[in-house]
Design a protein around this motif. Structure first.
Motif, PDB file in Angstrom:
ATOM      1  N   VAL A  66       4.792  15.561  -3.222  1.00 51.30           N
ATOM      2  CA  VAL A  66       3.667  15.431  -2.297  1.00 51.30           C
ATOM      3  C   VAL A  66       4.225  15.281  -0.886  1.00 51.30           C
ATOM      4  CG1 VAL A  66       1.609  14.120  -1.703  1.00 51.30           C
ATOM      5  CG2 VAL A  66       2.304  14.316  -4.100  1.00 51.30           C
ATOM      6  N   THR A  67       3.675  16.048   0.052  1.00 51.69           N
ATOM      7  CA  THR A  67       4.185  16.037   1.424  1.00 51.69           C
ATOM      8  C   THR A  67       4.124  14.642   2.035  1.00 51.69           C
ATOM      9  OG1 THR A  67       3.430  18.308   1.697  1.00 51.69           O
ATOM     10  CG2 THR A  67       3.981  17.092   3.693  1.00 51.69           C
ATOM     11  N   LEU A  68       3.044  13.913   1.778  1.00 49.08           N
ATOM     12  CA  LEU A  68       2.877  12.590   2.372  1.00 49.08           C
ATOM     13  C   LEU A  68       3.871  11.566   1.830  1.00 49.08           C
ATOM     14  CD1 LEU A  68      -1.004  12.239   2.595  1.00 49.08           C
ATOM     15  CD2 LEU A  68       0.603  12.570   4.473  1.00 49.08           C
ATOM     16  N   ASP A  69       4.544  11.895   0.711  1.00 48.99           N
ATOM     17  CA  ASP A  69       5.519  10.961   0.155  1.00 48.99           C
ATOM     18  C   ASP A  69       6.624  10.647   1.156  1.00 48.99           C
ATOM     19  OD1 ASP A  69       4.173  10.683  -2.150  1.00 48.99           O
ATOM     20  OD2 ASP A  69       5.587  11.746  -3.434  1.00 48.99           O
ATOM     21  N   LYS A  70       7.070  11.664   1.896  1.00 42.82           N
ATOM     22  CA  LYS A  70       8.143  11.439   2.872  1.00 42.82           C
ATOM     23  C   LYS A  70       7.669  10.504   3.981  1.00 42.82           C
ATOM     24  CE  LYS A  70      10.664  15.769   2.220  1.00 42.82           C
ATOM     25  NZ  LYS A  70      11.132  17.014   2.862  1.00 42.82           N
ATOM     26  N   VAL A  71       6.448  10.708   4.430  1.00 42.48           N
ATOM     27  CA  VAL A  71       5.893   9.830   5.466  1.00 42.48           C
ATOM     28  C   VAL A  71       5.807   8.399   4.940  1.00 42.48           C
ATOM     29  CG1 VAL A  71       3.914   9.392   6.964  1.00 42.48           C
ATOM     30  CG2 VAL A  71       4.596  11.746   6.442  1.00 42.48           C
ATOM     31  N   ALA A  72       5.291   8.256   3.718  1.00 42.82           N
ATOM     32  CA  ALA A  72       5.181   6.922   3.118  1.00 42.82           C
ATOM     33  C   ALA A  72       6.553   6.307   2.894  1.00 42.82           C
ATOM     34  CB  ALA A  72       4.411   7.009   1.795  1.00 42.82           C
ATOM     35  N   SER A  73       7.549   7.146   2.513  1.00 46.13           N
ATOM     36  CA  SER A  73       8.907   6.649   2.290  1.00 46.13           C
ATOM     37  C   SER A  73       9.491   6.073   3.564  1.00 46.13           C
ATOM     38  CB  SER A  73       9.807   7.776   1.769  1.00 46.13           C
ATOM     39  OG  SER A  73       9.384   8.232   0.510  1.00 46.13           O
ATOM     40  N   PHE A  78       7.825   5.005   6.073  1.00 47.36           N
ATOM     41  CA  PHE A  78       7.040   3.842   6.482  1.00 47.36           C
ATOM     42  C   PHE A  78       7.482   2.589   5.752  1.00 47.36           C
ATOM     43  CE2 PHE A  78       3.449   0.966   6.513  1.00 47.36           C
ATOM     44  CZ  PHE A  78       3.047   1.017   7.834  1.00 47.36           C
ATOM     45  N   PHE A  79       7.547   2.649   4.418  1.00 49.60           N
ATOM     46  CA  PHE A  79       7.773   1.391   3.706  1.00 49.60           C
ATOM     47  C   PHE A  79       9.250   1.040   3.543  1.00 49.60           C
ATOM     48  CE2 PHE A  79       8.783   3.642  -0.176  1.00 49.60           C
ATOM     49  CZ  PHE A  79       9.375   2.707  -1.009  1.00 49.60           C
ATOM     50  N   THR A  80      10.167   1.961   3.904  1.00 49.49           N
ATOM     51  CA  THR A  80      11.584   1.611   3.869  1.00 49.49           C
ATOM     52  C   THR A  80      12.111   1.148   5.219  1.00 49.49           C
ATOM     53  OG1 THR A  80      12.212   3.916   4.272  1.00 49.49           O
ATOM     54  CG2 THR A  80      12.125   3.182   1.972  1.00 49.49           C
ATOM     55  N   VAL A  81      11.397   1.428   6.305  1.00 48.67           N
ATOM     56  CA  VAL A  81      11.894   1.100   7.638  1.00 48.67           C
ATOM     57  C   VAL A  81      10.928   0.203   8.417  1.00 48.67           C
ATOM     58  CG1 VAL A  81      12.668   2.049   9.848  1.00 48.67           C
ATOM     59  CG2 VAL A  81      13.172   3.276   7.732  1.00 48.67           C
ATOM     60  N   ILE A  82       9.637   0.521   8.376  1.00 51.04           N
ATOM     61  CA  ILE A  82       8.673  -0.129   9.263  1.00 51.04           C
ATOM     62  C   ILE A  82       8.334  -1.572   8.874  1.00 51.04           C
ATOM     63  CG2 ILE A  82       6.398   0.048  10.321  1.00 51.04           C
ATOM     64  CD1 ILE A  82       8.408   2.201  11.173  1.00 51.04           C
ATOM     65  N   PRO A  83       7.998  -1.881   7.591  1.00 53.89           N
ATOM     66  CA  PRO A  83       7.600  -3.263   7.267  1.00 53.89           C
ATOM     67  C   PRO A  83       8.649  -4.297   7.633  1.00 53.89           C
ATOM     68  CG  PRO A  83       7.070  -1.795   5.452  1.00 53.89           C
ATOM     69  CD  PRO A  83       7.891  -1.005   6.413  1.00 53.89           C
ATOM     70  N   ILE A 103       0.813  -1.221   0.000  1.00 49.14           N
ATOM     71  CA  ILE A 103       0.000   0.000   0.000  1.00 49.14           C
ATOM     72  C   ILE A 103       0.848   1.274   0.000  1.00 49.14           C
ATOM     73  CG2 ILE A 103      -1.695   1.332   1.327  1.00 49.14           C
ATOM     74  CD1 ILE A 103      -3.020  -1.325   2.073  1.00 49.14           C
ATOM     75  N   PRO A 104       1.854   1.422   0.892  1.00 44.77           N
ATOM     76  CA  PRO A 104       2.701   2.631   0.804  1.00 44.77           C
ATOM     77  C   PRO A 104       3.490   2.700  -0.502  1.00 44.77           C
ATOM     78  CG  PRO A 104       2.983   1.530   2.920  1.00 44.77           C
ATOM     79  CD  PRO A 104       2.239   0.588   2.037  1.00 44.77           C
ATOM     80  N   SER A 105       3.939   1.538  -1.008  1.00 49.36           N
ATOM     81  CA  SER A 105       4.707   1.520  -2.257  1.00 49.36           C
ATOM     82  C   SER A 105       3.851   1.990  -3.426  1.00 49.36           C
ATOM     83  CB  SER A 105       5.233   0.107  -2.531  1.00 49.36           C
ATOM     84  OG  SER A 105       6.020  -0.358  -1.462  1.00 49.36           O
ATOM     85  N   ILE A 106       2.609   1.532  -3.479  1.00 46.47           N
ATOM     86  CA  ILE A 106       1.700   1.965  -4.541  1.00 46.47           C
ATOM     87  C   ILE A 106       1.440   3.457  -4.450  1.00 46.47           C
ATOM     88  CG2 ILE A 106      -0.691   1.780  -5.368  1.00 46.47           C
ATOM     89  CD1 ILE A 106      -0.550  -1.214  -4.655  1.00 46.47           C
ATOM     90  N   PHE A 107       1.293   3.965  -3.227  1.00 42.99           N
ATOM     91  CA  PHE A 107       1.051   5.401  -3.027  1.00 42.99           C
ATOM     92  C   PHE A 107       2.187   6.235  -3.619  1.00 42.99           C
ATOM     93  CE2 PHE A 107       1.656   9.279  -0.514  1.00 42.99           C
ATOM     94  CZ  PHE A 107       0.404   9.869  -0.655  1.00 42.99           C
ATOM     95  N   ILE A 108       3.417   5.751  -3.502  1.00 49.54           N
ATOM     96  CA  ILE A 108       4.577   6.520  -3.985  1.00 49.54           C
ATOM     97  C   ILE A 108       4.794   6.339  -5.482  1.00 49.54           C
ATOM     98  CG2 ILE A 108       7.100   6.686  -3.865  1.00 49.54           C
ATOM     99  CD1 ILE A 108       6.894   6.073  -0.906  1.00 49.54           C
ATOM    100  N   TYR A 109       4.720   5.107  -5.976  1.00 51.48           N
ATOM    101  CA  TYR A 109       5.175   4.819  -7.337  1.00 51.48           C
ATOM    102  C   TYR A 109       4.065   4.734  -8.382  1.00 51.48           C
ATOM    103  CZ  TYR A 109       9.544   3.659  -4.984  1.00 51.48           C
ATOM    104  OH  TYR A 109      10.682   3.705  -4.238  1.00 51.48           O
ATOM    105  N   ALA A 110       2.812   4.636  -7.968  1.00 48.85           N
ATOM    106  CA  ALA A 110       1.731   4.461  -8.945  1.00 48.85           C
ATOM    107  C   ALA A 110       1.106   5.784  -9.357  1.00 48.85           C
ATOM    108  CB  ALA A 110       0.660   3.531  -8.384  1.00 48.85           C
ATOM    109  N   GLN A 111       1.827   6.881  -9.189  1.00 44.37           N
ATOM    110  CA  GLN A 111       1.350   8.198  -9.606  1.00 44.37           C
ATOM    111  C   GLN A 111       2.505   8.938 -10.256  1.00 44.37           C
ATOM    112  OE1 GLN A 111       0.479  10.818  -6.291  1.00 44.37           O
ATOM    113  NE2 GLN A 111       1.882   9.722  -4.948  1.00 44.37           N
ATOM    114  N   PRO A 112       2.216   9.918 -11.115  1.00 43.75           N
ATOM    115  CA  PRO A 112       3.299  10.728 -11.690  1.00 43.75           C
ATOM    116  C   PRO A 112       4.155  11.329 -10.585  1.00 43.75           C
ATOM    117  CG  PRO A 112       1.222  11.189 -12.787  1.00 43.75           C
ATOM    118  CD  PRO A 112       0.896  10.304 -11.630  1.00 43.75           C
ATOM    119  N   PHE A 113       5.442  11.492 -10.861  1.00 43.48           N
ATOM    120  CA  PHE A 113       6.391  11.912  -9.830  1.00 43.48           C
ATOM    121  C   PHE A 113       6.222  13.387  -9.507  1.00 43.48           C
ATOM    122  CE2 PHE A 113       9.342   8.388 -11.550  1.00 43.48           C
ATOM    123  CZ  PHE A 113       8.584   7.447 -10.892  1.00 43.48           C
ATOM    124  N   LYS A 114       5.275  13.675  -8.635  1.00 43.14           N
ATOM    125  CA  LYS A 114       5.044  15.039  -8.167  1.00 43.14           C
ATOM    126  C   LYS A 114       5.462  15.140  -6.704  1.00 43.14           C
ATOM    127  CE  LYS A 114       1.091  15.740 -11.246  1.00 43.14           C
ATOM    128  NZ  LYS A 114      -0.357  16.046 -11.325  1.00 43.14           N
TER     129      LYS A 114
END
Length: 308
Positions: free
Chosen positions: A259-266, A268-273, A246-257
């Protein structure tokens, strides 16, 4: 009374907050290493866990350790330094290994779903189908898939020149941030990267959810003790899949704009899982918990024996 105010455009983190964040992520990183290495050592040393499912679980734990070690050290060192820089070559290597290991993990979760499918639909032939060669083949295919995925991303990126600016809006190098610094029109290649990353993630995520739904329907129609155990394992794997995808899709499944939440998602999915995976598997798996207790007992017994 009218007062003139200057609008502030940025905030500075104080040292106390930086040190607090460092301690939080350091604990997460250490927990990731301890948890995953505990699983690896337990599976290797306990002959009762020498089964296809635990062989795959140990390989997932190895991937978790490898994946967390690509970006977490940069995050920790960046929190302690006033100015964090990374060379161009180091940035390229970081992106390559991040997507190599991350891609392998994504494909490997498909292999673990295949393992559960065979365990439910072909229980009598499970050990014959999921023999050592099959399990090793799933691991190798996952790593090859990750390698191909990362190599394609690198080929798409390295065709561009980079002449400035050179400030990345993240704590690690990744394609969405780096490609924005290229001195050329990157629109078409960004779409290609979105397809290679985001669309692939969505397809695999939907396929995994459908496969687990099919498995769960089969379990509910013919409930046995073995299938009840498999149900617990499937539930665990569904949680792992959602936490990673879910966090990976949020970051990579949209054009590279930006977005503030990208850092939070980054974060999350690089450290937490990678930290949650061993917790999820050990907390929901009675056999694994018993094996860890046996391992701890052997270690304590050997230490007492050495003292005497």
């Amino acid at each position: 009374m009218i007062r003139n105010h200057t609008q502030i455009t940025e905030f500075l983190l104080n040292h106390q907050l930086k040190y607090f964040l460092f301690m939080v992520f350091f604990i997460v990183y250490m927990t990731t290493w301890v948890g995953n290495f505990t699983i690896i050592i337990t599976v290797i040393t306990d002959h009762r866990l020498h089964t296809p499912m635990y062989f795959l679980l140990a390989n997932l734990a190895f991937m978790d350790v490898s994946d967390s070690s690509v970006n977490a050290p940069n995050l920790l060192s960046g929190l302690l330094s006033q100015r964090k820089t990374i060379s161009f070559n180091e940035c390229i290597l970081q992106m390559f290994f991040f997507h190599f290991i991350g891609g392998a993990m994504v494909f490997f979760l498909v292999g673990m779903a295949i393992d559960r499918y065979v365990a439910i639909y072909k229980p009598l032939r499970y050990l014959i189908i999921m023999n050592r060669d099959t399990c090793v083949g799933l691991v190798v295919l996952a790593w090859v898939g990750g390698l191909v995925h990362s190599a394609v991303q690198m080929v798409l990126l390295l065709q561009f020149p980079f002449c400035g600016p050179n400030i990345l809006d993240n704590f690690y190098c990744d394609f969405p941030q780096v490609i924005k610094l290229a001195c050329a029109d990157t629109h078409v290649v960004e779409l290609q990267m979105v397809f290679n990353d985001g669309v692939l993630l969505i397809i695999l995520f939907i396929s995994l959810l459908i496969s687990y739904i099919i498995i769960l329907v089969k379990i509910r129609t013919h409930v046995t003790d073995a299938k009840r155990k498999a149900l617990s394992t499937c539930g665990t794997q569904i949680i792992v899949v959602c936490v990673l995808f879910i966090p990976s899709i949020f970051i990579y499944a949209q054009p590279f704009k930006k977005v503030t939440l990208d850092k939070v998602a980054s974060v999350f999915f690089t450290v937490i899982p990678q930290m949650l995976n061993p917790m999820i598997y050990t907390l929901r798996n009675a056999e694994m918990k018993k094996a860890i207790r046996r391992l701890m007992s052997r270690i304590l017994f050997s230490q007492r024996k050495l003292k005497t």
